[in-house]
Design a protein around this motif. Structure first.
Motif, PDB file in Angstrom:
ATOM      1  N   GLY A 252     -32.114  -3.669   3.273  1.00 58.85           N
ATOM      2  CA  GLY A 252     -33.212  -3.716   2.308  1.00 58.85           C
ATOM      3  C   GLY A 252     -32.752  -4.077   0.902  1.00 58.85           C
ATOM      4  N   SER A 253     -31.466  -4.004   0.632  1.00 57.25           N
ATOM      5  CA  SER A 253     -30.979  -4.376  -0.692  1.00 57.25           C
ATOM      6  C   SER A 253     -31.005  -5.895  -0.823  1.00 57.25           C
ATOM      7  CB  SER A 253     -29.556  -3.850  -0.904  1.00 57.25           C
ATOM      8  OG  SER A 253     -28.656  -4.473  -0.005  1.00 57.25           O
ATOM      9  N   TYR A 254     -30.879  -6.359  -2.045  1.00 54.13           N
ATOM     10  CA  TYR A 254     -30.908  -7.806  -2.261  1.00 54.13           C
ATOM     11  C   TYR A 254     -29.989  -8.165  -3.420  1.00 54.13           C
ATOM     12  CZ  TYR A 254     -33.902  -6.935  -6.291  1.00 54.13           C
ATOM     13  OH  TYR A 254     -34.395  -6.497  -7.497  1.00 54.13           O
TER      14      TYR A 254
ATOM     15  N   VAL B 142     -32.951 -15.483  -3.735  1.00 57.45           N
ATOM     16  CA  VAL B 142     -32.884 -14.052  -3.434  1.00 57.45           C
ATOM     17  C   VAL B 142     -32.338 -13.918  -2.022  1.00 57.45           C
ATOM     18  CG1 VAL B 142     -34.187 -11.918  -3.144  1.00 57.45           C
ATOM     19  CG2 VAL B 142     -34.844 -13.553  -4.941  1.00 57.45           C
ATOM     20  N   ILE B 143     -31.258 -13.166  -1.891  1.00 53.53           N
ATOM     21  CA  ILE B 143     -30.635 -12.950  -0.584  1.00 53.53           C
ATOM     22  C   ILE B 143     -30.913 -11.507  -0.184  1.00 53.53           C
ATOM     23  CG2 ILE B 143     -28.465 -12.951   0.699  1.00 53.53           C
ATOM     24  CD1 ILE B 143     -27.486 -14.893  -1.654  1.00 53.53           C
TER      25      ILE B 143
END
Length: 184
Positions: free
Chosen positions: A27-29, A21-22
C-alpha cells in the motif's frame, strides 16, 4: 513504459519530463520525477540520452499536507465568517414592537464598521416593514463622541428620507452634555 518513452525521445529529439507514482503491494508508494534529454552526435542525430530520476515522494506528501491544511483553514474561515455574520445580525437587532414602529437597541462601542451595519440594518427594516417611527435606544452605548453622534444623525436622516420619524432615547446626562457640547 521506460523503453517506450526512450524510443519517443530518440524519434523526436525533444526532452521529456514525467512524474510516476509507483504503488507497492503493502500500500505504500513512491513518486519519481524523470527528466530525459537527448545527446546528439556530430551529425545532430540523437545517439544517446541522459536521464535524471529523482525521488520526490516527500515533496509530494508535504504538498498534499499543505493542500489538506489549506482546505481545513478555508473550512474554518467559512465557519468564522458565518459566526461573524450571525453576531453582526445579533449585534444590530431591529425589532418591530408595533405595527409601523421599530426599536433599535444599541449596546456596546460603535465604530465605523458597526455604524455601517446599523445603517444598513435599520434602512432594510424600515423598507421591509414600511415603518413610520423608529426608536433608537442608546442606553447601552458607553461613549458618544463626534463620530458616533455623526453616525446616529446620518441614520436618523436616512430614515427620514424613507418617511420614517426617529426618536433617540436612553441618553444619559453625560451623553446629553457631549451632544450639546458638540452642537448637535
Amino acid at each position: 513504459v521506460y523503453w517506450q518513452s526512450d524510443d519517443e525521445l530518440f524519434a523526436s529529439g525533444q526532452p521529456q519530463s514525467t512524474e510516476e507514482v509507483i504503488q507497492h503491494s503493502d500500500g505504500s508508494y513512491r513518486v519519481s520525477w524523470t527528466r530525459k534529454f537527448p545527446i546528439r552526435g556530430q551529425d545532430g542525430e540523437t545517439v544517446a540520452l541522459l536521464a535524471f530520476i529523482t525521488d520526490i515522494t516527500d515533496l509530494r506528501r508535504r504538498q498534499d499536507e499543505v493542500a489538506r491544511l489549506q482546505i481545513e483553514v478555508d473550512e474554518k474561515m467559512e465557519i468564522v465568517e458565518m459566526q461573524r455574520k450571525l453576531l453582526d445580525e445579533v449585534a444590530v437587532p431591529v425589532i418591530q414592537v408595533w405595527n409601523g414602529i421599530l426599536l433599535l437597541p444599541l449596546v456596546g462601542v460603535i465604530e465605523s464598521r458597526r455604524a455601517l451595519q446599523i445603517m444598513e440594518s435599520l434602512l432594510d427594516s424600515i423598507g421591509r416593514t414600511s415603518a413610520q417611527v423608529v426608536i433608537i435606544d442608546i442606553t447601552g452605548v458607553p461613549v458618544v463622541d463626534t463620530g458616533v453622534a455623526s453616525y446616529l444623525i446620518r441614520a436618523m436622516q436616512a430614515a427620514q428620507l424613507l418617511g420614517c420619524n426617529s426618536i433617540l432615547v436612553g441618553i444619559s446626562p453625560e451623553i446629553a452634555q457631549t451632544l450639546v457640547g458638540l452642537g448637535i
